[in-house]
Scaffold this motif. Sequence first.
Motif, PDB file in Angstrom:
ATOM      1  N   LEU A  43       4.450  45.415  59.385  1.00 50.46           N
ATOM      2  CA  LEU A  43       5.563  46.363  59.382  1.00 50.46           C
ATOM      3  C   LEU A  43       6.182  46.511  60.772  1.00 50.46           C
ATOM      4  CD1 LEU A  43       4.258  49.202  57.016  1.00 50.46           C
ATOM      5  CD2 LEU A  43       5.998  47.469  56.534  1.00 50.46           C
ATOM      6  N   ALA A  44       5.381  46.318  61.814  1.00 43.86           N
ATOM      7  CA  ALA A  44       5.933  46.390  63.171  1.00 43.86           C
ATOM      8  C   ALA A  44       7.030  45.358  63.380  1.00 43.86           C
ATOM      9  CB  ALA A  44       4.822  46.205  64.204  1.00 43.86           C
ATOM     10  N   VAL A  45       6.963  44.262  62.646  1.00 45.03           N
ATOM     11  CA  VAL A  45       7.987  43.221  62.765  1.00 45.03           C
ATOM     12  C   VAL A  45       9.351  43.765  62.345  1.00 45.03           C
ATOM     13  CG1 VAL A  45       8.677  40.897  62.044  1.00 45.03           C
ATOM     14  CG2 VAL A  45       6.253  41.437  62.357  1.00 45.03           C
ATOM     15  N   LEU A  46       9.378  44.717  61.411  1.00 52.33           N
ATOM     16  CA  LEU A  46      10.660  45.279  60.973  1.00 52.33           C
ATOM     17  C   LEU A  46      11.450  45.836  62.140  1.00 52.33           C
ATOM     18  CD1 LEU A  46       9.663  47.185  57.697  1.00 52.33           C
ATOM     19  CD2 LEU A  46      10.461  44.823  57.955  1.00 52.33           C
ATOM     20  N   ALA A  47      10.743  46.369  63.153  1.00 52.98           N
ATOM     21  CA  ALA A  47      11.439  46.916  64.322  1.00 52.98           C
ATOM     22  C   ALA A  47      12.147  45.829  65.114  1.00 52.98           C
ATOM     23  CB  ALA A  47      10.455  47.664  65.221  1.00 52.98           C
ATOM     24  N   GLU A  48      11.757  44.580  64.898  1.00 58.47           N
ATOM     25  CA  GLU A  48      12.431  43.465  65.573  1.00 58.47           C
ATOM     26  C   GLU A  48      13.550  42.868  64.737  1.00 58.47           C
ATOM     27  OE1 GLU A  48      10.390  40.962  68.468  1.00 58.47           O
ATOM     28  OE2 GLU A  48       8.637  41.194  67.167  1.00 58.47           O
ATOM     29  N   VAL A  49      13.593  43.204  63.449  1.00 61.98           N
ATOM     30  CA  VAL A  49      14.648  42.663  62.577  1.00 61.98           C
ATOM     31  C   VAL A  49      15.307  43.817  61.813  1.00 61.98           C
ATOM     32  CG1 VAL A  49      13.672  40.346  62.365  1.00 61.98           C
ATOM     33  CG2 VAL A  49      12.910  42.141  60.794  1.00 61.98           C
ATOM     34  N   ALA A 102       9.116  39.024  52.661  1.00 64.56           N
ATOM     35  CA  ALA A 102       7.753  39.230  53.158  1.00 64.56           C
ATOM     36  C   ALA A 102       7.250  37.980  53.874  1.00 64.56           C
ATOM     37  CB  ALA A 102       6.827  39.605  52.006  1.00 64.56           C
ATOM     38  N   ALA A 103       7.570  36.814  53.315  1.00 67.89           N
ATOM     39  CA  ALA A 103       7.140  35.557  53.945  1.00 67.89           C
ATOM     40  C   ALA A 103       7.776  35.391  55.324  1.00 67.89           C
ATOM     41  CB  ALA A 103       7.493  34.375  53.050  1.00 67.89           C
ATOM     42  N   SER A 104       9.008  35.890  55.491  1.00 67.42           N
ATOM     43  CA  SER A 104       9.699  35.707  56.776  1.00 67.42           C
ATOM     44  C   SER A 104       9.088  36.551  57.881  1.00 67.42           C
ATOM     45  CB  SER A 104      11.186  36.054  56.618  1.00 67.42           C
ATOM     46  OG  SER A 104      11.380  37.461  56.486  1.00 67.42           O
ATOM     47  N   ILE A 105       8.493  37.680  57.536  1.00 69.99           N
ATOM     48  CA  ILE A 105       7.906  38.529  58.579  1.00 69.99           C
ATOM     49  C   ILE A 105       6.392  38.340  58.692  1.00 69.99           C
ATOM     50  CG2 ILE A 105       9.734  40.258  58.404  1.00 69.99           C
ATOM     51  CD1 ILE A 105       7.781  42.044  56.852  1.00 69.99           C
ATOM     52  N   THR A 106       5.818  37.490  57.850  1.00 69.13           N
ATOM     53  CA  THR A 106       4.364  37.311  57.880  1.00 69.13           C
ATOM     54  C   THR A 106       3.873  36.601  59.139  1.00 69.13           C
ATOM     55  OG1 THR A 106       4.116  37.453  55.476  1.00 69.13           O
ATOM     56  CG2 THR A 106       2.413  36.249  56.674  1.00 69.13           C
ATOM     57  N   PRO A 107       4.448  35.454  59.560  1.00 69.70           N
ATOM     58  CA  PRO A 107       3.937  34.810  60.790  1.00 69.70           C
ATOM     59  C   PRO A 107       4.014  35.694  62.028  1.00 69.70           C
ATOM     60  CG  PRO A 107       5.191  33.244  59.479  1.00 69.70           C
ATOM     61  CD  PRO A 107       5.424  34.588  58.859  1.00 69.70           C
ATOM     62  N   PRO A 108       5.142  36.355  62.306  1.00 70.83           N
ATOM     63  CA  PRO A 108       5.108  37.274  63.460  1.00 70.83           C
ATOM     64  C   PRO A 108       4.144  38.435  63.234  1.00 70.83           C
ATOM     65  CG  PRO A 108       7.217  37.424  62.319  1.00 70.83           C
ATOM     66  CD  PRO A 108       6.513  36.244  61.765  1.00 70.83           C
ATOM     67  N   GLY A 109       3.923  38.814  61.966  1.00 72.07           N
ATOM     68  CA  GLY A 109       2.913  39.828  61.674  1.00 72.07           C
ATOM     69  C   GLY A 109       1.525  39.343  62.036  1.00 72.07           C
ATOM     70  N   TRP A 110       1.254  38.065  61.783  1.00 66.20           N
ATOM     71  CA  TRP A 110      -0.046  37.505  62.192  1.00 66.20           C
ATOM     72  C   TRP A 110      -0.211  37.581  63.706  1.00 66.20           C
ATOM     73  CZ3 TRP A 110       0.784  32.506  58.847  1.00 66.20           C
ATOM     74  CH2 TRP A 110       0.428  32.775  57.512  1.00 66.20           C
TER      75      TRP A 110
END
Length: 756
Positions: A483-489, A579-587
């Motif tokens: 979810l932190a990735v959302l702050a970047e997109v 969800a797939a688009s934010i998964t790698p930066p989430g990792w």
Amino acid sequence: MAPSGTYRVQVRPDFPLSATAELADYLADLGVSHLYTAPLLTSTPGSEHGYDVVDHSKVNPALGGWDGLRALSQALKNAGLNLVVDIVPNHAGVAVPYANPTWWDVLRRGRESEFADFYDIDWSRGRLLIPVLADDPDALDELRVEDGELRYYDKRFPIADGTGEGTPREVHDRQHYELVNWTRGDSELNYRRFFAIVDLAGLRVEDPRVFEATHAEILRWHREGIVDGIRVDHPDGLRDPGQYLDRLHEAAPGAWLVIEKILEPGEEMPAWPVAGTTGYDALAEVGGVFVDTSTEAFFDTLDRHLTGSERSWPDLVHEAKRTVATTLLAAELARMARLVPEIEAAPQALAELAACFPVYRSYLPFGSRHLAKARSEAGRRRPQLIPVLDQLTGRLRNPADELAVRFQQFTGAVMAKGVEDTAFYRWTRFTARNEVGNDPAKFGVSPDEFHEASDERHRKWPTSMTTLSTHDTKRSEDVRARLAVLAEVPGDWTEVVRRWVRVAPLPDPALAHLVWQAAVGAWPIERERLQAYALKAAREAATGTSWQHPDETFEAALRAMVDKMYDDPALNRELTDFAASITPPGWSNSLGQKLVQLTMPGVPDVYQGTELWDYSLVDPDNRRPVDFSQRRELLARIDDGWLPPVDDTGAAKLLVTSRTMRLRRQRPELFASYRPLFAEGRVGEHALAFDRGGAVAVATRLPVGLSRHGGWGDTTLSLDGHSWLEVFTNTSYGGNKLQVSELLRTYPVALLVKET
């Protein structure tokens, strides 16, 4: 001595002590020094968590009893490990009275019971109220007398000596307790409870006799070397936490003591004889430093667009806390008001002060400034109450006043129920920050703020626990990391979520935003799990439906919204793709926050299963069984030299966890200090690094932004000229300046150790 690292296991009837003992070799291989278990004393029959202890004198037979604990202890010792156990001093389980011998005796004999003073009961109110009857004026007609007991369906209650003759109603009317409508519990209960749970009755551990009776078994385990550390559940509910902790420290000398004390941002803990907290403060700092704080305005705008509301977090919290104080906790409020009968407006003023209280509680005289702040804010919000507020605060400042004692116990419950269990489900701007011990209005944490907090922890509480996930977190560490990735997109998220709420509408748009974030944070997630989460979230928010008054029409709309995520092909595909688009930066965020938590000052805890990716939501979802055989197999492959890729197996996280925990256990001298390190170069702010005294941790921050800049480029990290070994890849580096692009070529994190 403090542990080097702990591993939390939810010991429960379907994963008993025997199964836990079989983990000893795996946990030793993982690198921890201590197993950390859920409560082990006998709990309510059927309990899956153990926080409802009914018999403090023995190990829970459903977990394997004394033989099971002794076998676990031996298995741990054989593996070179020790044990930390969770204890529950604040309350006992009373849902099944016959299972709790002390409560049963109180019901049978009333004030004449030798255990009448074990529980915090207001005997001045007459008979002990037990809110178990159906909401039906004829519910008492269902009573029956069988086998010398009074029974109501499957519930059993004792009958006082010489009172068993006549009709069931006549028998009931002679008892020391009164069975009443379940709806009267929140407003009329005459015993203290845990929060608003009538099945958990408050214990009076301030009484030395009660302390001895409820702690003798635990203390025996410590004396006999079975238990090395103790985690204290919910000390804020106690009458005098400081006195209790002094007594526990004296009774268990040398034990590593940590307490479930939830500190609000910036709050200090009293100088109690404990190692520290269970780590929610660290969780807030670690999670926050991986959030892009520059996009807060985007989420403010999105939240206003979705909800049509501009209500601030402080106003929402105040409303939720005041509602809790006057409804769910009305019985406790009334008990306090009876201590000031001369003040007619005391209930309103006490509720207002509790709603304005900025932290969980004070520990008078420590923390009296919080009362002053609450008084000021309450006067601002309710100026007509100022004379009453002034009268009350004069007494509330006095630690010897019974009103002040009970108010301190009250404010913690109001905070927990009003914020954690209500406001967190209503204010859904950016739910990666809606976590226990955090202020969601603080969008993120800067590296400087993180370093300052870590340095303070090293100086003041170096052996406090740190954590990222617990059985009480609202969502797991990996969900928050994604979810932190959302702050970047923010633009991408705004676009999709605005479309989704139109395609699958819900009458409560704030709740809809919460559920959509849960979905992308945990996707792919089984339909049943997401449905269960959505229903719990809705009832906790208590806007469209609630636990007390379920609204079937609203809940049907909620089910339909979640079903559409799975049944509408276009929506399902778009949700899956996003969800797939934010998964790698989430990792990347997951590995970064894991490394930081495991290496920062404090004693790191790993919650069961989170050494791999774990996309759990709030309990009971986060108590699901863990596949330990999979984790054993992956760890064996890693130990054979396999460098796992950062992919959906999660093995890269297992590599980071095991190598870091082993280093902390084997080389504690490398973690004896704290010094921030700062990368140099155009994108240096994307590196979070610190030196613990010979072990250097480096993590990637804001991976999407880093990618937009084209990677690390010429970014360097200055060290002291030694040769360094990177622990995860077993690569050696030398020189004064290390190229970050080279250091983080394989993984987005690195752990460096000086080579001798």
